[in-house]
Design a protein around this motif. Structure first.
Motif, PDB file in Angstrom:
ATOM      1  N   ASN A   1     -30.595  11.440 -44.640  1.00 45.19           N
ATOM      2  CA  ASN A   1     -30.086  11.244 -43.278  1.00 45.19           C
ATOM      3  C   ASN A   1     -28.682  10.689 -43.374  1.00 45.19           C
ATOM      4  O   ASN A   1     -28.462   9.691 -44.073  1.00 45.19           O
ATOM      5  CB  ASN A   1     -30.941  10.227 -42.511  1.00 45.19           C
TER       6      ASN A   1
ATOM      7  N   TYR B   1     -25.796   9.131 -41.012  1.00 42.28           N
ATOM      8  CA  TYR B   1     -25.527   8.609 -39.675  1.00 42.28           C
ATOM      9  C   TYR B   1     -24.037   8.317 -39.527  1.00 42.28           C
ATOM     10  O   TYR B   1     -23.442   7.680 -40.390  1.00 42.28           O
ATOM     11  CB  TYR B   1     -26.228   7.269 -39.449  1.00 42.28           C
TER      12      TYR B   1
ATOM     13  N   ILE C   1     -32.126   6.386 -34.727  1.00 39.58           N
ATOM     14  CA  ILE C   1     -33.393   7.129 -34.784  1.00 39.58           C
ATOM     15  C   ILE C   1     -34.364   6.453 -33.827  1.00 39.58           C
ATOM     16  O   ILE C   1     -34.536   5.230 -33.865  1.00 39.58           O
ATOM     17  CB  ILE C   1     -33.974   7.160 -36.218  1.00 39.58           C
TER      18      ILE C   1
ATOM     19  N   HIS D   1     -40.764   5.935 -33.927  1.00 34.66           N
ATOM     20  CA  HIS D   1     -41.704   6.972 -34.361  1.00 34.66           C
ATOM     21  C   HIS D   1     -42.587   6.441 -35.487  1.00 34.66           C
ATOM     22  O   HIS D   1     -42.294   5.417 -36.093  1.00 34.66           O
ATOM     23  CB  HIS D   1     -40.948   8.213 -34.865  1.00 34.66           C
TER      24      HIS D   1
ATOM     25  N   ASP E   1     -43.999   8.171 -39.047  1.00 36.76           N
ATOM     26  CA  ASP E   1     -43.736   9.395 -39.816  1.00 36.76           C
ATOM     27  C   ASP E   1     -44.967  10.304 -39.821  1.00 36.76           C
ATOM     28  O   ASP E   1     -46.107   9.843 -39.820  1.00 36.76           O
ATOM     29  CB  ASP E   1     -43.323   9.050 -41.251  1.00 36.76           C
TER      30      ASP E   1
ATOM     31  N   THR F   1     -37.810   4.782 -48.775  1.00 39.30           N
ATOM     32  CA  THR F   1     -36.476   5.121 -48.295  1.00 39.30           C
ATOM     33  C   THR F   1     -35.455   4.093 -48.802  1.00 39.30           C
ATOM     34  O   THR F   1     -35.774   2.922 -48.938  1.00 39.30           O
ATOM     35  CB  THR F   1     -36.496   5.256 -46.742  1.00 39.30           C
TER      36      THR F   1
ATOM     37  N   ILE G   1     -33.816  -2.041 -39.825  1.00 38.90           N
ATOM     38  CA  ILE G   1     -34.850  -1.144 -39.313  1.00 38.90           C
ATOM     39  C   ILE G   1     -35.739  -2.024 -38.445  1.00 38.90           C
ATOM     40  O   ILE G   1     -35.989  -3.185 -38.794  1.00 38.90           O
ATOM     41  CB  ILE G   1     -35.621  -0.459 -40.473  1.00 38.90           C
TER      42      ILE G   1
ATOM     43  N   LEU H   1     -31.886  -3.797 -44.291  1.00 37.57           N
ATOM     44  CA  LEU H   1     -32.046  -2.905 -45.447  1.00 37.57           C
ATOM     45  C   LEU H   1     -30.747  -2.917 -46.238  1.00 37.57           C
ATOM     46  O   LEU H   1     -29.845  -2.107 -45.981  1.00 37.57           O
ATOM     47  CB  LEU H   1     -32.340  -1.467 -44.983  1.00 37.57           C
TER      48      LEU H   1
ATOM     49  N   HIS I   1     -41.448   2.590 -36.139  1.00 34.28           N
ATOM     50  CA  HIS I   1     -40.168   2.054 -36.578  1.00 34.28           C
ATOM     51  C   HIS I   1     -39.029   2.865 -35.955  1.00 34.28           C
ATOM     52  O   HIS I   1     -39.247   3.990 -35.505  1.00 34.28           O
ATOM     53  CB  HIS I   1     -40.067   2.004 -38.114  1.00 34.28           C
TER      54      HIS I   1
ATOM     55  N   ILE J   1     -34.341   3.129 -36.057  1.00 42.64           N
ATOM     56  CA  ILE J   1     -33.041   2.612 -36.505  1.00 42.64           C
ATOM     57  C   ILE J   1     -32.163   2.513 -35.263  1.00 42.64           C
ATOM     58  O   ILE J   1     -31.766   3.538 -34.697  1.00 42.64           O
ATOM     59  CB  ILE J   1     -32.370   3.566 -37.538  1.00 42.64           C
TER      60      ILE J   1
ATOM     61  N   ARG K   1     -23.659   5.387 -42.373  1.00 43.50           N
ATOM     62  CA  ARG K   1     -24.797   4.966 -43.190  1.00 43.50           C
ATOM     63  C   ARG K   1     -25.512   6.201 -43.711  1.00 43.50           C
ATOM     64  O   ARG K   1     -25.561   7.226 -43.015  1.00 43.50           O
ATOM     65  CB  ARG K   1     -25.743   4.145 -42.317  1.00 43.50           C
TER      66      ARG K   1
ATOM     67  N   SER L   1     -29.219   7.411 -45.704  1.00 45.54           N
ATOM     68  CA  SER L   1     -30.506   7.024 -46.291  1.00 45.54           C
ATOM     69  C   SER L   1     -31.097   8.236 -47.009  1.00 45.54           C
ATOM     70  O   SER L   1     -30.838   9.383 -46.627  1.00 45.54           O
ATOM     71  CB  SER L   1     -31.469   6.510 -45.226  1.00 45.54           C
TER      72      SER L   1
HETATM   73  O1  PD2 Z   1     -32.745   6.251 -42.298  1.00 40.89           O
HETATM   74  C1  PD2 Z   1     -33.671   5.495 -42.505  1.00 40.89           C
HETATM   75  O2  PD2 Z   1     -33.548   4.424 -43.098  1.00 40.89           O
HETATM   76  C2  PD2 Z   1     -35.028   5.853 -41.997  1.00 40.89           C
HETATM   77  C3  PD2 Z   1     -35.989   4.878 -41.963  1.00 40.89           C
HETATM   78  C4  PD2 Z   1     -37.231   5.240 -41.479  1.00 40.89           C
HETATM   79  C5  PD2 Z   1     -35.290   7.139 -41.570  1.00 40.89           C
HETATM   80  C6  PD2 Z   1     -36.568   7.421 -41.118  1.00 40.89           C
HETATM   81  N1  PD2 Z   1     -37.516   6.471 -41.043  1.00 40.89           N
HETATM   82  C7  PD2 Z   1     -36.962   8.774 -40.665  1.00 40.89           C
HETATM   83  O3  PD2 Z   1     -36.113   9.699 -40.705  1.00 40.89           O
HETATM   84  O4  PD2 Z   1     -38.130   8.964 -40.297  1.00 40.89           O
END
Ligand code: PD2
Ligand code: MN
Length: 240
Positions: free
Chosen positions: A139, A141, A147, A150, A152, A162, A171, A193, A211, A213, A220, A222
Motif C-alpha cells: 500500500n 499512501y 484506510i 475493516h 481483513d 504488516t 493504526i 507503527l 482496524h 489507518i 507512507r 506498508s
Molecule cells: O497499511 C497498513 O498498515 C495496513 C494496516 C492494516 C493496511 C491494511 N490493514 C489493509 O490494507 O487491510
C-alpha cells in the motif's frame, strides 16, 4: 522483542481484550534494509504507472488488478496498491465481481526481495512455520489517504503481518470504530507503527476488532504478507 497489548472493550456486557493476540515485533528491518526495500517499491510504482506490472508474458494478458488505485476507500486520492500472486477485488461496485480473491487471475510472482523478508519473518519466529505467507500487497499512501475501518478478509488465514516504511503512523483498533469526519475516526486503541517494525494480526486483534489507518500527513508505505485460504486460492496457483 515484541509488544503485546491490552485494551478492554465491553461487548455484549462482557469486558473483552480486543487486542488479544496482536503483536508488534520491534526493529525487524534495519535502516539499510528499509532503504533497499523502499527503493525497490518506488521502482515497482514507476513500472505500475507505465502498465508494466501484471503483464502475463506467456498469455499476453494484462492483469489490471495488480497495480491499482483504491478509490473505494474514499479518503484523499485513493492509495495505490501493488499485489503479488493473488489479486483481491475491492472494486465490487465498479466491476460487479464479488469481493475477495479473484480466482481466475494470477498476479506477478513475489519478487525475491520480499521472499527474503518472508524468510526473515519465519527464521526470527515472527510468523509460525505453518503460516508461511504466499501472497503480498503493498500500500502506498500519499498525504490525505487513509484506510476505512475493516476486518481483513477470511480469504486469508491468520496470522498475517504488516510492516511500515518511510514514516511512522498510527493504526486504530476498536470493536466499534466511529467515523467523525473524512479520514478521522474514534476507536478504543491507537497504536504507533514505527518504521521497520512488524505488526502481526491474529485472534481478537483481527477478528473482533476492526482496524483503520486515519488520514496520513506524510507519504507512507506498508507491505502486508498473507497466506491464502486453500479454498480461496486462484485456480492456477502453484506454491513457489
Ligand atoms: O497499511 C497498513 O498498515 C495496513 C494496516 C492494516 C493496511 C491494511 N490493514 C489493509 O490494507 O487491510
Ligand atoms: Mn487490514
Amino acid at each position: 522483542m515484541k509488544k503485546n497489548y491490552v485494551c478492554l472493550e465491553r461487548i455484549n456486557r462482557r469486558l473483552v481484550n480486543i487486542l488479544d493476540s496482536l503483536e508488534l515485533h520491534i526493529c525487524i528491518f534495519n535502516s539499510m534494509e528499509q532503504k533497499e526495500i523502499v527503493e525497490f517499491i518506488y521502482n515497482l510504482q514507476n513500472r505500475g504507472r507505465k502498465n508494466e506490472l501484471g503483464v502475463d508474458r506467456f498469455q499476453h494478458i494484462f492483469l489490471e488488478h495488480t497495480y491499482s488505485k483504491q478509490k473505494k476507500w474514499m479518503c484523499g486520492k485513493g492509495h495505490v496498491t501493488i499485489q503479488f500472486i493473488c489479486c483481491y477485488n475491492y472494486a465490487v461496485e465498479k466491476n460487479r465481481i464479488p469481493l475477495g480473491i479473484l480466482r481466475n487471475v494470477i498476479a506477478d510472482p513475489i519478487p525475491n526481495i520480499f521472499k527474503l523478508m518472508i524468510k526473515q519473518l519465519i527464521t526470527s519466529h515472527v510468523l509460525p512455520i505453518n503460516c508461511v505467507p504466499d501472497s503480498c500487497i503493498i500500500n502506498i499512501y500519499e498525504p490525505g489517504d487513509c484506510i476505512l475501518p475493516h476486518i481483513d478478509s477470511h480469504d486469508f488465514v491468520r496470522p498475517f503481518s504488516t510492516v511500515s516504511f518511510l514514516n511512522e503512523y498510527n493504526i486504530m483498533f476498536g470493536h466499534k470504530l466511529k467515523s467523525v469526519g473524512p479520514g478521522e475516526f474514534i476507536g478504543s486503541a491507537s497504536i504507533p507503527l514505527p518504521v521497520g517494525f512488524m505488526l502481526v494480526l491474529n485472534g481478537n486483534g483481527d477478528d473482533l476488532a476492526k482496524h483503520c489507518i486515519p488520514t496520513v500527513s506524510y507519504k507512507r508505505i506498508s507491505v502486508t504478507f498473507r497466506k491464502m485460504d486453500k479454498a480461496k486460492q486462484p485456480h492456477n496457483f502453484k506454491l513457489d
